[in-house]
Design a protein around this motif. Structure first.
Motif, PDB file in Angstrom:
ATOM      1  N   ASN A   1       0.815  -1.404  -0.016  1.00 28.64           N
ATOM      2  CA  ASN A   1      -0.017  -0.005   0.006  1.00 28.64           C
ATOM      3  C   ASN A   1       0.879   1.241  -0.002  1.00 28.64           C
ATOM      4  O   ASN A   1       0.363   2.545  -0.320  1.00 28.64           O
ATOM      5  CB  ASN A   1      -0.875   0.178   1.223  1.00 28.64           C
ATOM      6  CG  ASN A   1      -2.002  -0.856   1.112  1.00 28.64           C
ATOM      7  OD1 ASN A   1      -2.508  -1.124   0.001  1.00 28.64           O
ATOM      8  ND2 ASN A   1      -2.543  -1.537   2.115  1.00 28.64           N
TER       9      ASN A   1
ATOM     10  N   SER B   1       5.761   2.713  -3.852  1.00 26.74           N
ATOM     11  CA  SER B   1       5.577   3.384  -5.249  1.00 26.74           C
ATOM     12  C   SER B   1       5.585   2.356  -6.478  1.00 26.74           C
ATOM     13  O   SER B   1       5.352   2.753  -7.858  1.00 26.74           O
ATOM     14  CB  SER B   1       6.544   4.417  -5.459  1.00 26.74           C
ATOM     15  OG  SER B   1       7.994   4.099  -5.512  1.00 26.74           O
TER      16      SER B   1
ATOM     17  N   ILE C   1       0.458  -0.895  -7.429  1.00 26.78           N
ATOM     18  CA  ILE C   1      -0.714  -0.305  -7.706  1.00 26.78           C
ATOM     19  C   ILE C   1      -1.736  -1.012  -6.807  1.00 26.78           C
ATOM     20  O   ILE C   1      -1.797  -2.204  -7.523  1.00 26.78           O
ATOM     21  CB  ILE C   1      -1.098  -0.055  -9.134  1.00 26.78           C
ATOM     22  CG1 ILE C   1       0.084   0.735  -9.738  1.00 26.78           C
ATOM     23  CG2 ILE C   1      -2.200   0.869  -9.162  1.00 26.78           C
ATOM     24  CD1 ILE C   1      -0.127   0.821 -11.496  1.00 26.78           C
TER      25      ILE C   1
ATOM     26  N   TYR D   1      -3.156  -6.196  -6.395  1.00 26.78           N
ATOM     27  CA  TYR D   1      -2.205  -5.202  -6.619  1.00 26.78           C
ATOM     28  C   TYR D   1      -1.382  -5.557  -8.045  1.00 26.78           C
ATOM     29  O   TYR D   1      -1.150  -6.786  -8.226  1.00 26.78           O
ATOM     30  CB  TYR D   1      -1.111  -5.327  -5.580  1.00 26.78           C
ATOM     31  CG  TYR D   1      -1.597  -4.958  -4.311  1.00 26.78           C
ATOM     32  CD1 TYR D   1      -1.660  -3.774  -3.881  1.00 26.78           C
ATOM     33  CD2 TYR D   1      -2.203  -5.823  -3.326  1.00 26.78           C
ATOM     34  CE1 TYR D   1      -2.178  -3.268  -2.347  1.00 26.78           C
ATOM     35  CE2 TYR D   1      -2.672  -5.471  -2.042  1.00 26.78           C
ATOM     36  CZ  TYR D   1      -2.841  -4.268  -1.653  1.00 26.78           C
ATOM     37  OH  TYR D   1      -3.095  -3.872  -0.284  1.00 26.78           O
TER      38      TYR D   1
ATOM     39  N   LYS E   1       3.936  -1.817 -11.039  1.00 28.79           N
ATOM     40  CA  LYS E   1       4.144  -0.706 -12.136  1.00 28.79           C
ATOM     41  C   LYS E   1       5.133  -1.088 -13.106  1.00 28.79           C
ATOM     42  O   LYS E   1       6.557  -1.016 -13.019  1.00 28.79           O
ATOM     43  CB  LYS E   1       4.489   0.577 -11.543  1.00 28.79           C
ATOM     44  CG  LYS E   1       3.360   1.120 -10.722  1.00 28.79           C
ATOM     45  CD  LYS E   1       3.785   2.726 -10.230  1.00 28.79           C
ATOM     46  CE  LYS E   1       2.679   3.270  -9.749  1.00 28.79           C
ATOM     47  NZ  LYS E   1       3.143   4.559  -9.349  1.00 28.79           N
TER      48      LYS E   1
ATOM     49  N   THR F   1     -10.181   0.893  -7.453  1.00 27.48           N
ATOM     50  CA  THR F   1      -9.613   1.903  -6.660  1.00 27.48           C
ATOM     51  C   THR F   1      -9.721   3.071  -7.637  1.00 27.48           C
ATOM     52  O   THR F   1      -9.273   3.095  -8.874  1.00 27.48           O
ATOM     53  CB  THR F   1      -8.318   1.690  -6.072  1.00 27.48           C
ATOM     54  OG1 THR F   1      -7.305   1.268  -7.174  1.00 27.48           O
ATOM     55  CG2 THR F   1      -8.680   0.328  -5.371  1.00 27.48           C
ATOM     56  N   GLN F   2      -9.300   4.320  -6.931  1.00 27.12           N
ATOM     57  CA  GLN F   2      -8.759   5.592  -7.751  1.00 27.12           C
ATOM     58  C   GLN F   2      -7.594   5.512  -8.291  1.00 27.12           C
ATOM     59  O   GLN F   2      -7.385   5.793  -9.547  1.00 27.12           O
ATOM     60  CB  GLN F   2      -8.995   6.566  -6.892  1.00 27.12           C
ATOM     61  CG  GLN F   2      -8.949   8.110  -7.537  1.00 27.12           C
ATOM     62  CD  GLN F   2     -10.050   8.190  -8.562  1.00 27.12           C
ATOM     63  OE1 GLN F   2     -11.051   7.993  -8.028  1.00 27.12           O
ATOM     64  NE2 GLN F   2      -9.706   8.875  -9.585  1.00 27.12           N
ATOM     65  N   GLN F   3      -6.717   4.598  -7.808  1.00 22.87           N
ATOM     66  CA  GLN F   3      -5.248   4.438  -8.457  1.00 22.87           C
ATOM     67  C   GLN F   3      -5.574   3.633  -9.827  1.00 22.87           C
ATOM     68  O   GLN F   3      -4.899   4.139 -10.787  1.00 22.87           O
ATOM     69  CB  GLN F   3      -4.615   3.484  -7.522  1.00 22.87           C
ATOM     70  CG  GLN F   3      -3.948   4.180  -6.480  1.00 22.87           C
ATOM     71  CD  GLN F   3      -3.078   3.379  -5.558  1.00 22.87           C
ATOM     72  OE1 GLN F   3      -3.340   2.423  -5.030  1.00 22.87           O
ATOM     73  NE2 GLN F   3      -1.713   3.599  -5.890  1.00 22.87           N
TER      74      GLN F   3
ATOM     75  N   ASP G   1      -7.096   6.549 -12.455  1.00 25.09           N
ATOM     76  CA  ASP G   1      -5.925   7.363 -12.597  1.00 25.09           C
ATOM     77  C   ASP G   1      -5.024   6.961 -13.588  1.00 25.09           C
ATOM     78  O   ASP G   1      -4.684   7.423 -14.570  1.00 25.09           O
ATOM     79  CB  ASP G   1      -5.273   7.903 -11.535  1.00 25.09           C
ATOM     80  CG  ASP G   1      -6.245   8.754 -10.390  1.00 25.09           C
ATOM     81  OD1 ASP G   1      -7.176   9.039 -11.071  1.00 25.09           O
ATOM     82  OD2 ASP G   1      -5.826   8.877  -9.321  1.00 25.09           O
ATOM     83  N   ILE G   2      -4.539   5.652 -13.343  1.00 20.31           N
ATOM     84  CA  ILE G   2      -3.418   4.992 -14.285  1.00 20.31           C
ATOM     85  C   ILE G   2      -4.027   4.404 -15.642  1.00 20.31           C
ATOM     86  O   ILE G   2      -3.777   4.962 -16.768  1.00 20.31           O
ATOM     87  CB  ILE G   2      -2.666   4.226 -13.500  1.00 20.31           C
ATOM     88  CG1 ILE G   2      -1.887   4.698 -12.444  1.00 20.31           C
ATOM     89  CG2 ILE G   2      -1.672   3.352 -14.547  1.00 20.31           C
ATOM     90  CD1 ILE G   2      -0.804   3.936 -11.739  1.00 20.31           C
TER      91      ILE G   2
END
Length: 616
Positions: free
Chosen positions: A560, A563, A566, A577, A580, A607-609, A612-613
């Protein structure tokens, strides 16, 4: 109509019906056992290829992993066949049928011995609650079923005795000196058949589950008892039990592994195996389970048997077979929690057997046999309810060896209003519990069980499995141990092409791998990073937990906050998850496009992640 007899009859009917209702509401619940999905996956392999795979086709982490699954090969095929008939609903009903058959055998024993005491039904009710934690769709249910059958067959065969009666000549009625001749007639006529069928039972048992070894142990104890504690030593009963025992051993050799099938059960008790890390192979009285209600009920079952054994010793009776069985069952049930249900059924049956033989006098069929004998000699014996005058007259005409038992026959038909009241109270309490269970459910081992069908809503990664089945990911998956069997089943539904392979599942018995690669990765982020690099893993599929508690595995906190990863999906069952990488980001964007174009359903928990990606 005699109101008292009608009440007695109604009480008995309710006493027999109540356990069936209780088994239904406790057994019919959404699926929570992960092993079932591996059974279905293996059964499907058999239907598609005609054989059980010797090398694990579902994992990538261990090359050419030879798994030990042939000990239950027929159980997998049975469950998958039931699944083809009616999906998960049929499997749940099939489970209910098996558990009902287990409880039904004990009810048969109660009915066979004409028991109307509330003690037997209370004991059975307590046993059903004790075993409810194992009401799962597993091949071990076959062991529970056949173990109770083996014990029932031995106990009923033990009750097959030759009752010696005195043949009275009819001249006694004419005032002449009676002439008597001893003769024997058998009682419990139907009890031998179950014992003679044991070789067929073991032929099925050895191919359905590896617990057949425990049944052989019980049968061996019974044979040894007939050798050392019956007179004459080499009697007919002993010779028959030896023959059946040898036939059962021979039947156990009829399986794909031959005599090697005996090696797998022994490996479970070895200190160097993966099972010591498995939840169901923890000690019953260890810190995990010792405060659970079913362990308390198990202790009560043991104490009940101990009390009945003490009462038997006080009456100068030596139930050595029952004493040995109680000791074996108590030790086995205390060893692993997975044996608790099987041994609880056994303790219940032995306790009722002790109650019949040593607390309630002679079995009812003994009295019935004496009536048959007297009828054979020309006496008029009144059917099950002789009046006091005629019973007393018959008692005076009989010699002393029959007198005591005939008095028991007369008293056996005197109904107890207190017992009838107790049966009604027991039925009422079970009815109250049924209403409570239907309203609120019952929490067992932290999971709330309620009446229903299908899959448990919060236990399986349904949404993630559907995404990966419809749109296979480009990289390998590190999955939660409990999800492995479910993913193996869901990813390979299409016989034309296999889905993605997984990292680990519950049928991998490689101890070093489980400890050094899986457990270490779950609890140590550094090990997880090494595993990701070694196996080229790009996805982590984990069980959803609250990471706000510092006692939770640190891997969740690492994923979580890192970096490099995700969090794509977080629902009631799953934390998903993605690493990246260019390959994964491309996959997520294609996945997002399919959802936007309604080519795939949008699962809850994105999720918002991810948005966004993937939607950038």
């Amino acid at each position: 109509m005699n109101v008292k007899n009608a009440l007695d009859r109604t009480a008995l009917i309710s006493a027999f019906a109540a356990p069936c209702i209780l088994v239904f509401i406790l057994a019919v619940h959404p699926i929570t056992s992960g092993d079932l999905f591996m059974y279905l996956a293996i059964g499907r392999e058999f239907y598609q290829t005609g054989s059980i795979p010797k090398i694990d086709p579902f994992i990538f982490s261990i090359t050419n992993h030879h798994w030990n699954i042939l000990h239950s090969w027929a159980g997998y095929i049975v469950y998958y066949t039931v699944f083809l008939v009616g999906s998960f609903r049929a499997l749940i009903l099939f489970k209910f049928f098996i558990i009902s058959a287990i409880a039904g055998q004990i009810l048969y024993f109660i009915r066979k011995n004409k028991i109307s005491s509330v003690f037997a039904f209370l004991l059975l009710t307590m046993t059903i609650f004790c075993t409810a934690q194992r009401f799962e769709i597993r091949t071990s249910l076959f062991t529970d079923l056949f173990f109770v059958y083996t014990l029932l067959a031995c106990l009923l065969y033990q009750q097959v005795t030759n009752l010696t009666l005195t043949r009275l000549n009819a001249s006694i009625l004419r005032g002449m000196h009676p002439r008597s001749v001893n003769f024997e007639i058998p009682i419990h006529q139907g009890s031998r058949v179950l014992f003679y069928l044991l070789p067929i039972v073991f032929l099925l048992w050895v191919n359905l589950h590896s617990g057949f070894v425990i049944g052989l142990g019980v049968l061996g104890c019974y044979t040894a008892h007939n050798l050392f504690f019956t007179k004459p030593r080499f009697n007919k009963r002993f010779m028959q039990s030896v023959l059946i025992f040898l036939l059962c051993i021979s039947a156990c050799l009829v399986n794909p592994e031959g005599w090697h099938v005996f090696s797998f059960p022994s490996s479970i008790f070895s200190s160097h195996n993966v099972y010591k890390y498995v939840y169901e192979f923890q000690p019953t009285f260890g810190k995990i389970f010792r405060h659970e209600y079913y362990v308390v009920l198990f202790v009560l079952l043991i104490l009940t048997n101990v009390v009945l054994l003490v009462l038997s010793f006080k009456r100068k009776k030596l139930p050595l077979l029952e004493l040995g069985l109680v000791c074996i069952l108590a030790v086995l049930g205390s060893f692993y929690i997975r044996f608790l249900a099987m041994t609880a059924w056994g303790l219940c049956l032995v306790a009722i057997h002790l109650f019949v033989l040593h607390c309630s006098g002679q079995p009812h069929n003994t009295h019935k046999a004496e009536c048959i004998a007297l009828k054979h000699e020309g006496f008029h014996v009144w059917r099950y309810a002789p009046d006091t005058t005629r019973a007393d007259t018959m008692q005076k005409l009989m010699p002393k060896r029959v007198e005591k038992t005939f008095q028991g026959f007369k008293n056996d038909h005197t109904k107890s209003s207190r017992n009838t009241t107790a049966l009604f109270i027991l039925f009422f309490l079970q009815l109250v519990f049924t209403i409570y269970y239907l309203s609120y459910g019952l929490k067992i081992d932290g999971d709330l069980r309620q009446l229903g069908f299908g899959l448990h809503k919060t236990m399986w990664p349904v949404n993630t499995a559907k995404i990966f089945s419809d749109f296979p990911p480009p990289t390998r998956i590190f999955n939660n141990h409990g999800y492995g069997s479910y993913l193996a089943f869901e990813f390979n539904k299409n016989p034309a092409s296999r889905g993605p392979k997984i990292f680990f599942h519950g049928h991998v018995s490689h101890e070093d791998f489980y400890h050094d690669k899986y457990l270490a990765a779950i609890y140590t982020p550094n090990v997880f990073q090494r595993v990701v690099k070694e196996y080229d893993i790009g996805i982590a599929l984990l069980k959803h937990i609250d990471v706000s508690n510092n006692k939770e595995p640190s891997l969740y906190r690492y994923l979580n906050t890192s970096s490099d990863w995700i969090n794509v999906l977080k629902d009631s069952s799953t934390d998903l998850y993605f690493k990246k990488t260019d390959e994964n980001i491309k996959y997520l964007r294609l996945l997002y496009t399919k959802m936007i174009n309604k080519e795939m359903a949008v699962p809850p928990g994105l999720t918002q992640q991810f948005i966004d990606i993937a939607g950038w």
